[in-house]
Design a protein around this motif. Structure first.
Motif, short mmCIF file in Angstrom:
data_model
loop_
_atom_site.label_atom_id
_atom_site.label_comp_id
_atom_site.label_asym_id
_atom_site.label_seq_id
_atom_site.Cartn_x
_atom_site.Cartn_y
_atom_site.Cartn_z
N ASN A 1 41.59 48.87 66.98
CA ASN A 1 42.71 48.93 66.04
C ASN A 1 42.96 50.36 65.60
O ASN A 1 42.06 51.20 65.59
CB ASN A 1 42.40 48.08 64.81
N CYS A 2 44.21 50.60 65.23
CA CYS A 2 44.61 51.93 64.78
C CYS A 2 45.51 51.76 63.56
O CYS A 2 46.46 50.98 63.60
CB CYS A 2 45.37 52.63 65.90
N SER A 3 45.20 52.48 62.50
CA SER A 3 46.07 52.46 61.33
C SER A 3 46.60 53.87 61.09
O SER A 3 45.93 54.86 61.43
CB SER A 3 45.30 51.96 60.09
N TYR A 4 47.79 53.94 60.54
CA TYR A 4 48.40 55.24 60.28
C TYR A 4 49.13 55.20 58.95
O TYR A 4 49.25 54.14 58.34
CB TYR A 4 49.35 55.64 61.42
N LYS A 5 49.59 56.36 58.50
CA LYS A 5 50.05 56.43 57.11
C LYS A 5 51.54 56.68 56.94
O LYS A 5 52.12 56.28 55.93
CB LYS A 5 49.27 57.53 56.39
N THR A 6 52.18 57.35 57.88
CA THR A 6 53.58 57.72 57.66
C THR A 6 54.48 57.20 58.76
O THR A 6 54.04 56.44 59.63
CB THR A 6 53.71 59.25 57.53
N SER A 7 55.72 57.61 58.75
CA SER A 7 56.67 57.15 59.75
C SER A 7 56.31 57.67 61.14
O SER A 7 55.71 58.74 61.28
CB SER A 7 58.08 57.63 59.40
N ILE A 8 56.69 56.90 62.13
CA ILE A 8 56.42 57.31 63.50
C ILE A 8 57.63 57.05 64.38
O ILE A 8 58.45 56.18 64.08
CB ILE A 8 55.19 56.58 64.11
N ASN A 9 57.75 57.81 65.47
CA ASN A 9 58.72 57.52 66.52
C ASN A 9 58.08 56.60 67.57
O ASN A 9 58.75 55.75 68.15
CB ASN A 9 59.18 58.80 67.23
N ASN A 10 56.82 56.86 67.83
CA ASN A 10 56.10 56.03 68.79
C ASN A 10 54.61 56.17 68.55
O ASN A 10 54.17 57.04 67.79
CB ASN A 10 56.45 56.43 70.23
N LEU A 11 53.87 55.30 69.17
CA LEU A 11 52.41 55.35 69.10
C LEU A 11 51.88 55.24 70.52
O LEU A 11 52.40 54.46 71.32
CB LEU A 11 51.88 54.22 68.22
N GLN A 12 50.90 56.05 70.79
CA GLN A 12 50.36 56.09 72.15
C GLN A 12 48.86 55.84 72.12
O GLN A 12 48.19 56.16 71.14
CB GLN A 12 50.61 57.48 72.76
N TRP A 13 48.36 55.32 73.19
CA TRP A 13 46.91 55.16 73.37
C TRP A 13 46.47 56.00 74.56
O TRP A 13 47.13 56.04 75.60
CB TRP A 13 46.55 53.70 73.59
N PHE B 1 41.70 56.68 72.06
CA PHE B 1 42.35 57.32 70.92
C PHE B 1 43.77 56.80 70.77
O PHE B 1 44.48 56.62 71.76
CB PHE B 1 42.43 58.83 71.13
N CYS B 2 44.18 56.61 69.53
CA CYS B 2 45.60 56.39 69.28
C CYS B 2 46.20 57.71 68.80
O CYS B 2 45.52 58.54 68.20
CB CYS B 2 45.84 55.27 68.28
N ALA B 3 47.46 57.88 69.08
CA ALA B 3 48.18 59.08 68.65
C ALA B 3 49.54 58.66 68.14
O ALA B 3 50.25 57.90 68.81
CB ALA B 3 48.33 60.07 69.80
N THR B 4 49.89 59.14 66.98
CA THR B 4 51.20 58.84 66.42
C THR B 4 52.10 60.05 66.58
O THR B 4 51.68 61.18 66.37
CB THR B 4 51.08 58.47 64.93
N ALA B 5 53.33 59.80 66.96
CA ALA B 5 54.28 60.88 67.22
C ALA B 5 55.44 60.83 66.25
O ALA B 5 56.01 59.76 65.99
CB ALA B 5 54.80 60.78 68.64
#
Lengths: 117, 109
Positions: B22-34, B88-92
């Motif tokens: 699982n991956c959690s994030y805090k702000t707005s994103i355009n996309n999420l990558q693994w 890893f997850c990455a938020t863009a």
């Protein structure tokens, strides 16, 4: 396939030395990045560049500088290496499509392991 | 600052089982990558899900995205010993990607 090539896989440098880490990508990507990766700290962005001669500070730019004289090449410079810069350094690149920020697949090099003694 | 946070930090399963990260994030994103990283190597892109998508599949990978909860999950089905790696997850957002600390997956043969 996209290829991001980092010139050195393993380096050992002395404290105070000037260190150059070179990175070349072959896909005409606009964006290039330098990250460092440390156990327990994940990937941290040092600098990135959206175009030739352009650079932006990332999250941890202190002690580093970068150079992008050609589109395919992005260099990371440690002006005076210190032991706390011992780390794995990852170069990466991605395309930038004007008006479309929903892309951004990032392609990474194999990493450069730097030890400062 | 790190935005994506993976959970669990480490996961150990038997070959053939499914693995969920699982991956959690805090702000707005355009996309999420693994991404996947084998020990001592660079990261390899696995899958990208855009902010207007809810689920995506690629082979044995299934990714979900819940923007209301600001979370994503990566499911690897029928795991193999070769799936042993860090994920890893990455938020863009606006062209810049931010990575989490990763989940270390060990698949025992």
């Amino acid at each position: 396939d996209v290829k991001v090539t980092q010139s050195s896989r393993y380096l050992v440098k002395r404290t105070g030395e000037k260190v150059f880490l070179e990175c070349v990508q072959d896909m005409d990507h606009e964006n290039m990045f330098w990250y460092r990766q440390d156990p327990g700290l994940g990937l941290r962005l040092i600098y990135f560049s959206y175009d030739v001669k352009m650079k932006e500070k990332g999250d941890i730019p202190e002690g580093y500088s970068v150079s992008r004289e050609k589109k395919e090449r992005f260099s990371l410079i440690l002006e005076s290496a210190s032991t706390n810069q011992t780390s794995m350094y990852l170069c990466a690149s991605s395309y930038w499509l004007a008006g479309d920020s929903s892309g951004n697949t990032i392609y990474f090099g194999e990493g450069s392991w730097l030890t400062v003694v | 600052s790190q935005q994506g946070e993976e959970d669990p930090q480490a996961l150990s399963i038997q070959e053939g089982e499914n693995a969920t990260m699982n991956c959690s994030y805090k702000t707005s994103i355009n996309n999420l990558q693994w991404y996947r990283q084998n020990s001592g190597r660079g990261l390899v892109h696995l899958i990208l899900i855009r902010s207007n998508e809810r689920e995506k599949h690629s082979g044995r990978l299934r990714v979900t995205l819940d923007t209301s909860k600001k979370s994503s999950s990566l499911l690897i089905t029928a795991s193999r010993a070769a799936d042993t790696a860090s994920y890893f997850c990455a938020t863009a957002w606006a062209g810049k990607s931010t990575f989490g600390d990763g989940t270390t997956l060990t698949v025992k043969p």
